[in-house]
Design an enzyme around this catalytic site. Structure first.
Site, short mmCIF file in Angstrom:
data_model
loop_
_atom_site.label_atom_id
_atom_site.label_comp_id
_atom_site.label_asym_id
_atom_site.label_seq_id
_atom_site.Cartn_x
_atom_site.Cartn_y
_atom_site.Cartn_z
N CYS A 84 1.48 -66.23 -70.37
CA CYS A 84 0.77 -65.39 -69.41
C CYS A 84 0.11 -64.31 -70.26
CB CYS A 84 1.73 -64.78 -68.39
SG CYS A 84 0.96 -63.53 -67.36
N CYS A 137 0.01 -60.62 -68.32
CA CYS A 137 1.25 -59.85 -68.15
C CYS A 137 2.41 -60.68 -68.68
CB CYS A 137 1.43 -59.35 -66.71
SG CYS A 137 1.22 -60.55 -65.38
N SER A 138 3.27 -61.19 -67.82
CA SER A 138 4.43 -61.93 -68.35
C SER A 138 4.97 -62.91 -67.32
CB SER A 138 5.51 -60.93 -68.75
OG SER A 138 5.86 -60.13 -67.63
N CYS A 139 4.07 -63.50 -66.51
CA CYS A 139 4.51 -64.45 -65.47
C CYS A 139 5.29 -65.59 -66.10
CB CYS A 139 3.29 -65.01 -64.74
SG CYS A 139 2.34 -63.72 -63.91
#
Lengths: 93, 193, 98
Positions: free
Chosen positions: B101, B104-106
């Site tokens: 991702c 962000c950090s999905c």
């Protein structure tokens, strides 16, 4: 303009530290911040996209210097202040 | 990354915020503990490993999993409502998949457990879409030159999980033994089995 | 509501540089790709991020890009999940500048 979180293809972050670290939280306050974010979202104080927006809007230097949950906490503060839930500076010493 | 001093400062501010929110009636005492506990209890790479082992041993399940990951994973129970949509992408002899991702950090938390720090790092997020071979090599993964790499950048509501190739010589193994072979990094695509 | 793009459709992402939250990374702006599949409808993040409850709900598509179209080199592919309003049809022979 592109925001600091938008790092795909940006040079200079160096090699990946591949250490197999899957501790979810490195301090108790990180877990509390995680819980806060989820509780405030569940109550409709802000939505996930507003939360992401608040993280991305951090000044680039602060974003890069902050750890993962420091970013979360900064975003929670920003949103709560913007929505009048807390006063600006109310959490400071 | 934080030293002790800033750690203590932020811990104090977090506590102060909790107190303020409780005073305003926006938070009840046990609410955070509940959110944290349910997060820690429900998220584990063992869930993803179980899905993979089933797909390796049950061809019909594998087809359903690749066609509609959300529904297939639900068949195995205990993973209800975790994602709007799950898409499982299959590695083959000539193709390799890896997940990121960049914005962000999905991450498919329920199936993979808490994400490793590197997954959230700028180094991984910035580079894997640009030079996946070099990044995978840093994980010790050297793919044959002919292997086609697809990088899945989770930019919306879908969460991705890799279905790794079943290792050779595992024909006689039970589903449970097979699940024991599956690593978290193989489910992200930064390792093979 | 019918989807604007079918699997296999050739699309180009917008080159707009919005002054707000968006889920189209800059590395994929103004780039040509091919629709893999629709992924289900979702609130447009760009509007929802402003705390608005009236965000339009659009189809989101998995769109495949060749590395050489994104970076000018490379033999891998990148798939992104993009809201319908991030995409335009791409016609062969159309001007590349958009």
């Amino acid at each position: 303009m592109a925001r600091i979180n938008d790092v795909g293809g940006v040079e200079g972050f160096g090699p990946v530290d591949t250490a197999d670290d899957s501790e979810p939280f490195h301090a108790d306050w990180e877990a509390r911040v995680f819980g806060l974010m989820n509780a405030l979202r569940a109550q409709g104080i802000f939505n996930l996209n507003e939360f992401r927006d608040a993280i991305e809007s951090m000044p680039p230097g602060e974003y890069l210097a902050a750890s993962y949950y420091e970013r979360w906490f900064a975003a929670i503060r920003t949103l709560l202040e913007r929505k009048g839930v807390i006063e600006p500076g109310e959490l400071d010493d | 990354m934080s030293g002790d001093h800033s750690d203590a400062t932020i811990a104090r501010r977090v506590r102060r915020l909790e107190t303020l929110l409780e005073e305003k009636g926006l938070l009840t005492g046990g609410e955070l503990d509940e959110a944290i506990d349910s997060f820690l209890a429900g998220a584990s790479p063992a869930n993803g490993a179980r899905v993979v082992a089933r797909a390796w041993t049950d061809a019909a399940f594998r087809s359903r999993l690749l066609a509609d990951g959300t529904a297939a994973v639900r068949e195995l129970g205990s993973m209800e409502g975790s994602y709007q949509r799950l898409r499982v992408v299959e590695n083959t002899a000539t193709t390799h998949n890896v997940i990121v991702c960049t914005l962000c950090s999905c991450y498919p938390l329920r199936l993979l457990g808490p994400s490793p720090s590197w997954y959230k790092s700028e180094a991984y997020r910035s580079r894997v879409v640009r030079e996946p071979r070099a990044v995978l090599a840093e994980f010790g993964l050297e793919l044959p030159p002919g292997t086609r790499i697809t990088v899945w950048d989770s930019s919306a509501e879908t969460r991705y999980m890799v279905l790794p190739r079943r290792p050779d010589g595992t024909e006689g193994m039970s589903e449970e033994e097979l699940a024991g072979l599956v690593t978290r990094n193989a489910l992200i695509g930064t390792a093979v089995l | 509501m019918t989807d604007r793009f079918a699997p296999g459709s050739r699309v180009v992402t917008y080159l707009h540089d919005p002054p707000h939250h968006t889920r189209l990374p800059r590395y994929a702006r103004g780039k040509r790709g091919v629709v893999v599949e629709p992924e289900g409808r979702a609130e447009l993040a760009d509007v929802s991020a402003r705390g608005r409850a009236d965000a339009p709900v659009e189809q989101v598509y998995a769109v495949r890009f060749e590395a050489r179209d994104l970076w000018g080199e490379g033999d891998h592919q990148v798939v992104l999940d993009l809201w319908e309003s991030y995409l335009e049809e791409y016609e062969e022979g159309a001007a590349d500048e958009r």
